[in-house]
Design a protein around this motif. Structure first.
Motif, PDB file in Angstrom:
ATOM      1  N   ASP A   1       1.319  -1.109   0.273  1.00 14.31           N
ATOM      2  CA  ASP A   1       0.091   0.134   0.115  1.00 14.31           C
ATOM      3  C   ASP A   1       1.186   1.421  -0.195  1.00 14.31           C
ATOM      4  N   LYS A   2       0.704   1.883  -0.805  1.00 13.51           N
ATOM      5  CA  LYS A   2       1.443   3.567  -1.071  1.00 13.51           C
ATOM      6  C   LYS A   2       3.047   3.175  -1.191  1.00 13.51           C
ATOM      7  N   GLY A   3       3.808   2.623  -1.545  1.00 20.91           N
ATOM      8  CA  GLY A   3       5.076   1.768  -2.096  1.00 20.91           C
ATOM      9  C   GLY A   3       5.510   1.522  -0.649  1.00 20.91           C
ATOM     10  N   LYS A   4       4.913   0.876   1.129  1.00 18.47           N
ATOM     11  CA  LYS A   4       5.634  -0.078   1.662  1.00 18.47           C
ATOM     12  C   LYS A   4       6.229  -1.299   0.868  1.00 18.47           C
ATOM     13  N   ALA A   5       5.436  -1.341   0.592  1.00 22.17           N
ATOM     14  CA  ALA A   5       6.369  -2.791   0.526  1.00 22.17           C
ATOM     15  C   ALA A   5       7.498  -2.771  -0.327  1.00 22.17           C
ATOM     16  N   ASN A   6       7.382  -1.478  -1.374  1.00 15.72           N
ATOM     17  CA  ASN A   6       8.939  -1.467  -2.339  1.00 15.72           C
ATOM     18  C   ASN A   6      10.269  -1.239  -1.280  1.00 15.72           C
ATOM     19  N   ALA A   7       9.801  -0.077  -0.359  1.00 12.49           N
ATOM     20  CA  ALA A   7      10.390   0.265   0.770  1.00 12.49           C
ATOM     21  C   ALA A   7      11.247  -0.613   1.985  1.00 12.49           C
ATOM     22  N   ALA A   8       9.758  -1.447   1.938  1.00  9.26           N
ATOM     23  CA  ALA A   8      10.564  -2.208   2.716  1.00  9.26           C
ATOM     24  C   ALA A   8      11.714  -3.668   2.160  1.00  9.26           C
ATOM     25  N   VAL A   9      10.877  -3.969   0.623  1.00 13.01           N
ATOM     26  CA  VAL A   9      12.441  -5.157   0.245  1.00 13.01           C
ATOM     27  C   VAL A   9      13.710  -3.503  -0.445  1.00 13.01           C
ATOM     28  N   ILE A  10      13.864  -2.835  -0.730  1.00 14.11           N
ATOM     29  CA  ILE A  10      14.969  -1.551  -0.700  1.00 14.11           C
ATOM     30  C   ILE A  10      15.796  -1.602   0.512  1.00 14.11           C
ATOM     31  N   ALA A  11      15.126  -1.860   1.771  1.00 18.93           N
ATOM     32  CA  ALA A  11      16.079  -1.840   3.513  1.00 18.93           C
ATOM     33  C   ALA A  11      16.182  -3.083   2.988  1.00 18.93           C
ATOM     34  N   LEU A  12      15.476  -4.266   2.723  1.00 16.64           N
ATOM     35  CA  LEU A  12      15.795  -5.359   2.906  1.00 16.64           C
ATOM     36  C   LEU A  12      16.872  -5.834   1.946  1.00 16.64           C
ATOM     37  N   LEU A  13      17.597  -5.129   1.299  1.00 18.46           N
ATOM     38  CA  LEU A  13      18.537  -5.232  -0.039  1.00 18.46           C
ATOM     39  C   LEU A  13      19.912  -5.124   0.501  1.00 18.46           C
ATOM     40  N   ALA A  14      19.678  -3.281   1.073  1.00 17.53           N
ATOM     41  CA  ALA A  14      20.601  -2.079   1.001  1.00 17.53           C
ATOM     42  C   ALA A  14      22.180  -3.141   2.067  1.00 17.53           C
ATOM     43  N   LYS A  15      21.555  -3.346   2.970  1.00 15.19           N
ATOM     44  CA  LYS A  15      22.267  -3.523   3.714  1.00 15.19           C
ATOM     45  C   LYS A  15      23.480  -4.552   2.953  1.00 15.19           C
ATOM     46  N   PRO A  16      22.910  -6.335   3.299  1.00  7.94           N
ATOM     47  CA  PRO A  16      23.273  -7.453   2.688  1.00  7.94           C
ATOM     48  C   PRO A  16      24.279  -7.028   1.199  1.00  7.94           C
ATOM     49  N   LEU A  17      23.738  -5.812   0.531  1.00  2.00           N
ATOM     50  CA  LEU A  17      24.600  -6.036  -0.724  1.00  2.00           C
ATOM     51  C   LEU A  17      25.517  -4.332  -0.694  1.00  2.00           C
TER      52      LEU A  17
END
Length: 105
Positions: free
Chosen positions: A49-65
């Motif tokens: 909803d309103k980009g919340k899942a997309n923001a969570a995906v970005i947060a999930l991937l940023a640190k390990p990458l």
């Protein structure tokens, strides 16, 4: 196994399949699709909803990458489960980080 990414001059394009509204945030590894393509499977607790899942995906991937959240953006599939993420950075280093993410299948 097919790769779930394509190198670009700016870094790489990462192909993902997102399951929103999941019980936990997790990177589940690379999945081979029926059409022969490969995607990195992700689960996020956030609702789509309103980009919340997309923001969570970005947060999930940023640190390990090893990149800042601002270095990752959704280039295709804003509202779809299948997305293409643009990841800015050193392509070979990002590929090595991706290889470390992909656990046993």
């Amino acid at each position: 196994m097919a790769d779930c990414y394509r190198l670009s001059p700016q870094g790489l394009s990462l192909f993902v399949r997102v399951t929103p509204n999941a019980g936990r945030d997790a990177i589940e590894g690379v999945e081979q699709r029926d059409d022969g393509s490969a995607v990195l499977r992700l689960r996020v607790k956030a609702v789509p909803d309103k980009g919340k899942a997309n923001a969570a995906v970005i947060a999930l991937l940023a640190k390990p990458l090893g990149v800042a959240k601002s270095a990752i953006s959704v280039s295709h599939g804003e509202t779809a489960r299948l997305k293409t993420l643009a990841v800015a950075g050193d392509g070979p280093a990002l590929v090595a980080a991706l290889a470390a993410l992909d656990g046993p299948q």
